[in-house]
Scaffold this motif. Structure first.
Motif, PDB file in Angstrom:
ATOM      1  N   LEU A  30       0.766  -1.360   0.084  1.00 30.23           N
ATOM      2  CA  LEU A  30      -0.100   0.089   0.100  1.00 30.23           C
ATOM      3  C   LEU A  30       0.937   1.187   0.051  1.00 30.23           C
ATOM      4  CD1 LEU A  30      -2.569  -1.315   2.748  1.00 30.23           C
ATOM      5  CD2 LEU A  30      -2.976  -1.165   0.328  1.00 30.23           C
ATOM      6  N   THR A  31       0.381   2.264  -0.521  1.00 30.63           N
ATOM      7  CA  THR A  31       1.007   3.678  -0.650  1.00 30.63           C
ATOM      8  C   THR A  31       0.438   4.326   0.781  1.00 30.63           C
ATOM      9  OG1 THR A  31       1.165   3.572  -2.894  1.00 30.63           O
ATOM     10  CG2 THR A  31       1.298   5.579  -1.827  1.00 30.63           C
ATOM     11  N   THR A  32       1.183   4.981   1.370  1.00 33.83           N
ATOM     12  CA  THR A  32       0.785   5.991   2.572  1.00 33.83           C
ATOM     13  C   THR A  32       1.286   7.263   2.345  1.00 33.83           C
ATOM     14  OG1 THR A  32       2.937   5.443   3.549  1.00 33.83           O
ATOM     15  CG2 THR A  32       0.940   3.832   4.248  1.00 33.83           C
ATOM     16  N   LYS A  33       0.627   8.291   2.859  1.00 26.63           N
ATOM     17  CA  LYS A  33       0.754   9.591   3.239  1.00 26.63           C
ATOM     18  C   LYS A  33       0.787   9.947   4.567  1.00 26.63           C
ATOM     19  CE  LYS A  33      -0.294  11.130  -1.345  1.00 26.63           C
ATOM     20  NZ  LYS A  33      -0.806  12.358  -2.196  1.00 26.63           N
ATOM     21  N   GLY A  34       1.893  10.222   5.353  1.00 25.50           N
ATOM     22  CA  GLY A  34       1.863  10.549   6.526  1.00 25.50           C
ATOM     23  C   GLY A  34       1.582  12.122   6.935  1.00 25.50           C
ATOM     24  N   TYR A  35       0.860  12.328   7.952  1.00 22.46           N
ATOM     25  CA  TYR A  35       0.526  13.751   8.536  1.00 22.46           C
ATOM     26  C   TYR A  35       0.766  13.743  10.040  1.00 22.46           C
ATOM     27  CZ  TYR A  35      -1.846  13.572   3.847  1.00 22.46           C
ATOM     28  OH  TYR A  35      -1.913  13.534   2.676  1.00 22.46           O
ATOM     29  N   PRO A  36       1.311  14.836  10.478  1.00 19.89           N
ATOM     30  CA  PRO A  36       1.628  14.863  11.762  1.00 19.89           C
ATOM     31  C   PRO A  36       0.548  15.344  12.704  1.00 19.89           C
ATOM     32  CG  PRO A  36       2.726  16.604  10.790  1.00 19.89           C
ATOM     33  CD  PRO A  36       2.188  15.745   9.734  1.00 19.89           C
ATOM     34  N   SER A  37      -0.323  16.065  11.952  1.00 15.85           N
ATOM     35  CA  SER A  37      -1.689  16.460  12.736  1.00 15.85           C
ATOM     36  C   SER A  37      -2.914  16.563  11.742  1.00 15.85           C
ATOM     37  CB  SER A  37      -1.479  18.187  13.219  1.00 15.85           C
ATOM     38  OG  SER A  37      -1.204  18.761  11.852  1.00 15.85           O
ATOM     39  N   ALA A  38      -3.972  16.762  12.731  1.00 18.41           N
ATOM     40  CA  ALA A  38      -5.136  16.848  11.930  1.00 18.41           C
ATOM     41  C   ALA A  38      -5.207  17.985  11.161  1.00 18.41           C
ATOM     42  CB  ALA A  38      -6.439  17.010  12.758  1.00 18.41           C
ATOM     43  N   GLU A  39      -4.631  19.331  11.660  1.00 18.60           N
ATOM     44  CA  GLU A  39      -4.417  20.295  10.667  1.00 18.60           C
ATOM     45  C   GLU A  39      -3.857  20.165   9.464  1.00 18.60           C
ATOM     46  OE1 GLU A  39      -5.170  21.473  15.075  1.00 18.60           O
ATOM     47  OE2 GLU A  39      -3.800  20.093  13.847  1.00 18.60           O
ATOM     48  N   ALA A  40      -2.764  19.507   9.358  1.00 21.95           N
ATOM     49  CA  ALA A  40      -1.856  18.993   8.412  1.00 21.95           C
ATOM     50  C   ALA A  40      -2.618  18.041   7.343  1.00 21.95           C
ATOM     51  CB  ALA A  40      -0.389  18.341   8.710  1.00 21.95           C
ATOM     52  N   PHE A  41      -3.379  17.397   7.794  1.00 23.49           N
ATOM     53  CA  PHE A  41      -4.079  16.471   6.907  1.00 23.49           C
ATOM     54  C   PHE A  41      -5.261  17.520   6.278  1.00 23.49           C
ATOM     55  CE2 PHE A  41      -8.126  13.890   6.550  1.00 23.49           C
ATOM     56  CZ  PHE A  41      -7.576  13.027   5.706  1.00 23.49           C
ATOM     57  N   LEU A  42      -5.978  18.337   7.067  1.00 25.44           N
ATOM     58  CA  LEU A  42      -6.881  18.933   6.403  1.00 25.44           C
ATOM     59  C   LEU A  42      -6.190  20.001   5.476  1.00 25.44           C
ATOM     60  CD1 LEU A  42      -9.156  19.810   9.654  1.00 25.44           C
ATOM     61  CD2 LEU A  42      -9.816  18.441   7.614  1.00 25.44           C
ATOM     62  N   SER A  43      -5.018  20.442   5.845  1.00 28.83           N
ATOM     63  CA  SER A  43      -4.440  21.338   4.778  1.00 28.83           C
ATOM     64  C   SER A  43      -3.987  20.802   3.500  1.00 28.83           C
ATOM     65  CB  SER A  43      -3.456  22.134   5.590  1.00 28.83           C
ATOM     66  OG  SER A  43      -3.899  22.834   6.530  1.00 28.83           O
ATOM     67  N   HIS A  44      -3.390  19.384   3.542  1.00 30.28           N
ATOM     68  CA  HIS A  44      -2.647  19.120   2.593  1.00 30.28           C
ATOM     69  C   HIS A  44      -2.912  17.821   1.832  1.00 30.28           C
ATOM     70  CE1 HIS A  44       0.431  21.842   3.391  1.00 30.28           C
ATOM     71  NE2 HIS A  44       0.510  21.555   4.905  1.00 30.28           N
ATOM     72  N   ALA A  45      -4.061  17.062   2.456  1.00 27.88           N
ATOM     73  CA  ALA A  45      -4.562  15.703   2.092  1.00 27.88           C
ATOM     74  C   ALA A  45      -5.595  16.104   0.793  1.00 27.88           C
ATOM     75  CB  ALA A  45      -5.337  15.010   3.082  1.00 27.88           C
ATOM     76  N   THR A  46      -5.382  15.243  -0.125  1.00 27.18           N
ATOM     77  CA  THR A  46      -6.415  15.213  -1.153  1.00 27.18           C
ATOM     78  C   THR A  46      -7.282  14.129  -1.291  1.00 27.18           C
ATOM     79  OG1 THR A  46      -4.688  16.124  -2.336  1.00 27.18           O
ATOM     80  CG2 THR A  46      -6.541  15.411  -3.761  1.00 27.18           C
ATOM     81  N   PRO A  47      -8.692  14.207  -0.733  1.00 26.58           N
ATOM     82  CA  PRO A  47      -9.576  13.245  -0.378  1.00 26.58           C
ATOM     83  C   PRO A  47      -9.702  12.111  -1.552  1.00 26.58           C
ATOM     84  CG  PRO A  47     -10.255  15.253   0.489  1.00 26.58           C
ATOM     85  CD  PRO A  47      -9.186  15.538  -0.254  1.00 26.58           C
ATOM     86  N   ALA A  48      -9.667  12.687  -2.671  1.00 24.74           N
ATOM     87  CA  ALA A  48      -9.833  12.022  -3.919  1.00 24.74           C
ATOM     88  C   ALA A  48      -8.873  10.765  -4.366  1.00 24.74           C
ATOM     89  CB  ALA A  48     -10.175  12.750  -5.161  1.00 24.74           C
ATOM     90  N   GLU A  49      -7.683  11.193  -3.618  1.00 26.61           N
ATOM     91  CA  GLU A  49      -6.379  10.168  -3.712  1.00 26.61           C
ATOM     92  C   GLU A  49      -6.128   9.045  -2.609  1.00 26.61           C
ATOM     93  OE1 GLU A  49      -2.965  12.697  -3.788  1.00 26.61           O
ATOM     94  OE2 GLU A  49      -3.545  13.760  -5.951  1.00 26.61           O
ATOM     95  N   LEU A  50      -7.268   9.272  -1.656  1.00 30.51           N
ATOM     96  CA  LEU A  50      -7.033   8.505  -0.351  1.00 30.51           C
ATOM     97  C   LEU A  50      -8.154   7.460  -0.662  1.00 30.51           C
ATOM     98  CD1 LEU A  50      -6.321  11.347   2.222  1.00 30.51           C
ATOM     99  CD2 LEU A  50      -4.587   9.775   0.917  1.00 30.51           C
ATOM    100  N   GLY A  51      -7.725   6.121  -0.065  1.00 30.42           N
ATOM    101  CA  GLY A  51      -8.839   5.002   0.340  1.00 30.42           C
ATOM    102  C   GLY A  51      -9.263   5.031   1.655  1.00 30.42           C
ATOM    103  N   CYS A  52      -8.401   5.411   2.398  1.00 31.73           N
ATOM    104  CA  CYS A  52      -9.027   5.378   4.166  1.00 31.73           C
ATOM    105  C   CYS A  52      -8.056   6.183   4.932  1.00 31.73           C
ATOM    106  CB  CYS A  52      -9.184   3.936   4.500  1.00 31.73           C
ATOM    107  SG  CYS A  52      -7.749   3.146   4.766  1.00 31.73           S
ATOM    108  N   VAL A  53      -8.122   6.517   6.001  1.00 31.94           N
ATOM    109  CA  VAL A  53      -7.334   6.993   7.080  1.00 31.94           C
ATOM    110  C   VAL A  53      -6.990   6.332   8.176  1.00 31.94           C
ATOM    111  CG1 VAL A  53      -7.111   9.237   8.552  1.00 31.94           C
ATOM    112  CG2 VAL A  53      -8.242   9.156   6.323  1.00 31.94           C
ATOM    113  N   VAL A  54      -5.830   6.143   8.620  1.00 31.96           N
ATOM    114  CA  VAL A  54      -5.283   5.716   9.934  1.00 31.96           C
ATOM    115  C   VAL A  54      -5.333   6.850  10.749  1.00 31.96           C
ATOM    116  CG1 VAL A  54      -3.911   4.475  11.435  1.00 31.96           C
ATOM    117  CG2 VAL A  54      -4.404   3.434   9.149  1.00 31.96           C
TER     118      VAL A  54
END
Length: 127
Positions: A30-54
């Motif tokens: 699996l490919t992963t993208k790590g985020y150190p905070s919820a704020e970083a996730f909200l600012s930088h994540a592209t939901p269309a590219e993601l399958g789920c969130v841990v």
């Protein structure tokens, strides 16, 4: 119906735990993208590219629970696997009520996380 993207977001403020989770999932192909905070996730994540969130439930700033409770947005529609180091039956119940696919207590078995992620990725892409 399509299939979910295979990229897993890992939102965890402990760098070694985030790296460990990412390495485990990478070893499973699996490919992963790590985020150190919820704020970083909200600012930088592209939901269309993601399958789920841990998602760690006890983050500084916006907590994992607060992030999950956000009004239905493209981020909040992603399947979530909750992880936490704190044993809290009430939090587990709340997490399940807001739609978390799984609730894992640290330290959790690698097989439990892998199974939860596979379950989340196998879900209907229109959820």
């Amino acid at each position: 119906m399509g299939t979910r993207p295979r990229t897993v977001a890992v939102v965890e403020d402990n760098p070694s735990m985030r790296t460990s989770v990412e390495r485990l999932l990478n070893a499973c192909g699996l490919t992963t993208k790590g985020y150190p905070s919820a704020e970083a996730f909200l600012s930088h994540a592209t939901p269309a590219e993601l399958g789920c969130v841990v998602l760690d439930m006890h983050l500084a700033g916006i907590s994992g629970m607060e992030l999950r409770r956000r009004p239905k947005s493209t981020h909040s529609r992603l399947p979530v696997i909750s992880i936490t180091a704190i044993v809290d039956d009430a939090l587990e119940l709340k997490a399940r009520r807001v739609g978390c696919v799984a609730y894992l207590q640290k330290p959790f078995a690698a097989a439990s996380l892998i199974a939860a992620v596979k379950e989340a990725l196998a879900g209907d892409a229109t959820d």
